[in-house]
Design an enzyme around this catalytic site. Structure first.
Site, PDB file in Angstrom:
ATOM      1  N   CYS A 196     120.894  11.824  43.611  1.00 27.05           N
ATOM      2  CA  CYS A 196     119.591  11.496  43.018  1.00 27.05           C
ATOM      3  C   CYS A 196     119.440   9.983  43.073  1.00 27.05           C
ATOM      4  CB  CYS A 196     119.550  11.981  41.571  1.00 27.05           C
ATOM      5  SG  CYS A 196     118.079  11.461  40.671  1.00 27.05           S
ATOM      6  N   HIS A 254     118.351   7.839  41.104  1.00 32.43           N
ATOM      7  CA  HIS A 254     118.640   7.056  39.903  1.00 32.43           C
ATOM      8  C   HIS A 254     120.134   6.928  39.598  1.00 32.43           C
ATOM      9  CE1 HIS A 254     114.422   7.659  39.392  1.00 32.43           C
ATOM     10  NE2 HIS A 254     114.388   7.100  38.202  1.00 32.43           N
ATOM     11  N   CYS A 257     113.854   9.979  48.192  1.00 29.32           N
ATOM     12  CA  CYS A 257     113.966  10.904  47.066  1.00 29.32           C
ATOM     13  C   CYS A 257     114.787  12.133  47.483  1.00 29.32           C
ATOM     14  CB  CYS A 257     112.565  11.330  46.652  1.00 29.32           C
ATOM     15  SG  CYS A 257     112.523  12.520  45.319  1.00 29.32           S
ATOM     16  N   GLU A 264     115.611   5.439  33.470  1.00 28.13           N
ATOM     17  CA  GLU A 264     114.255   4.877  33.377  1.00 28.13           C
ATOM     18  C   GLU A 264     114.123   4.018  32.116  1.00 28.13           C
ATOM     19  OE1 GLU A 264     111.002   6.086  35.012  1.00 28.13           O
ATOM     20  OE2 GLU A 264     112.360   6.450  36.679  1.00 28.13           O
ATOM     21  N   ASP A 321     109.472   7.501  47.615  1.00 29.89           N
ATOM     22  CA  ASP A 321     110.219   8.117  46.516  1.00 29.89           C
ATOM     23  C   ASP A 321     109.222   8.550  45.450  1.00 29.89           C
ATOM     24  OD1 ASP A 321     112.392   8.930  44.910  1.00 29.89           O
ATOM     25  OD2 ASP A 321     112.284   7.067  43.775  1.00 29.89           O
ATOM     26  N   SER A 322     109.676   9.384  44.549  1.00 28.75           N
ATOM     27  CA  SER A 322     108.831   9.788  43.428  1.00 28.75           C
ATOM     28  C   SER A 322     108.576   8.604  42.483  1.00 28.75           C
ATOM     29  CB  SER A 322     109.500  10.929  42.673  1.00 28.75           C
ATOM     30  OG  SER A 322     110.797  10.545  42.261  1.00 28.75           O
TER      31      SER A 322
END
Ligand code: DGL
Length: 271
Positions: A187, A189, A75, A152, A12-13
């Protein structure tokens, strides 16, 4: 894929892909994992297809060097932009877009519309629109660029995030003639915003099911490596790698993985 205990790479990023690793750990008790989070170069969601493809190729090489026999690209942005551009690969590579579309099709009847929430780059690629069309679904793709920084920051349940969600949802709903039959969290997140989004959607008087790709991805991985689903007494070994701040990964990762992360190794993919 070998008949012994398989090692699966997850890329993942950043640490958002730990939501997918969580589903893989549940479904594949007889597998070990190598997780690579490219935290130094996050976010991918605002980058070009060429750059994201180059990063994904590096990640593929990295997990192969660490013994992975399969790569799960957790991702959404890399799955949407890089996977179609990768040539033949030495190990199987599984993305999250097809599983995400599959999850949408279990929640939304054929011919209906799924609302896809994703990064700008994923939306621009229209990868979800194509994958959902294969299941007879229409889509409306909505970029939600503020969600990743809010998550985040750990702001998964704040008034600010609720306001941002309300604006995104309102903008999407205003563009649609009828409410969507499902909302796809496209996504890594966004699963952390599931509770908040469920509340906001309910507040609009619309009980729309919200789905994500994690579970469907884990099922596809299991189909590719069936013996990884065998019961095992040996604990799964997970090697965590990040390209920036191992300390931040250890601090924020547990929010996504729902378990402690003991050690993270810092790596340089350009070296
Ligand atoms: N992992 C990305 C995705 O699922 C979100 C974070 C980023 O933009 O890098 O699209």
């Amino acid at each position: 894929v070998s008949p012994t205990r398989p090692c699966i790479g997850v890329f993942d990023s950043g640490f958002g892909g730990l939501t997918v690793l969580r589903a893989l750990l549940d479904r594949l008790p007889n597998a070990d994992f190598v997780y690579l989070g490219d935290t130094a170069r996050l976010p991918y969601g605002t980058k070009s297809p060429e750059t994201i493809t180059r990063y994904t190729e590096q990640a593929l090489r990295f997990v192969q060097q660490h013994g992975a026999e399969m790569l799960v690209v957790a991702c959404n942005t890399a799955s949407a932009l890089a996977l179609p551009a990768l040539g033949p690969t030495a190990i199987p590579v599984l993305g999250v877009i097809q599983p995400g579309a599959e999850a949408a099709s279990t929640a939304a009847p054929e011919g209906s519309t799924a609302l896809i929430l994703a990064t700008e780059a994923t939306v621009q690629s229209h990868a979800y629109a194509r994958a959902c069309a294969d299941h007879g679904l229409q889509t409306f793709e909505k970029a939600c660029p503020l969600f990743v920084p809010l998550v985040e920051e750990g702001w998964t349940d704040t008034a600010v995030t609720e306001q941002v969600a309300d604006i995104y949802l309102r903008e999407a709903l205003d563009s649609l003639a009828a409410p969507p039959a499902a909302i796809v969290l496209g996504c890594t997140h966004y699963p952390l915003l599931r509770a908040l989004l469920t509340r906001r959607v309910a507040a609009l008087g619309l009980p729309i099911p919200i789905v994500d790709a994690a579970e469907a991805t884990a099922q596809r991985a299991l189909a590719a490596v069936p013996h990884a689903g065998d019961r095992s007494h040996r604990p799964q070994h997970i090697a965590f790698f990040a390209t920036d701040s191992a300390a931040k990964f250890q601090r924020l990762g547990p929010r996504f993985l729902h378990r402690e992360i003991e050690a993270v190794t810092l790596v340089d993919l350009d070296a």
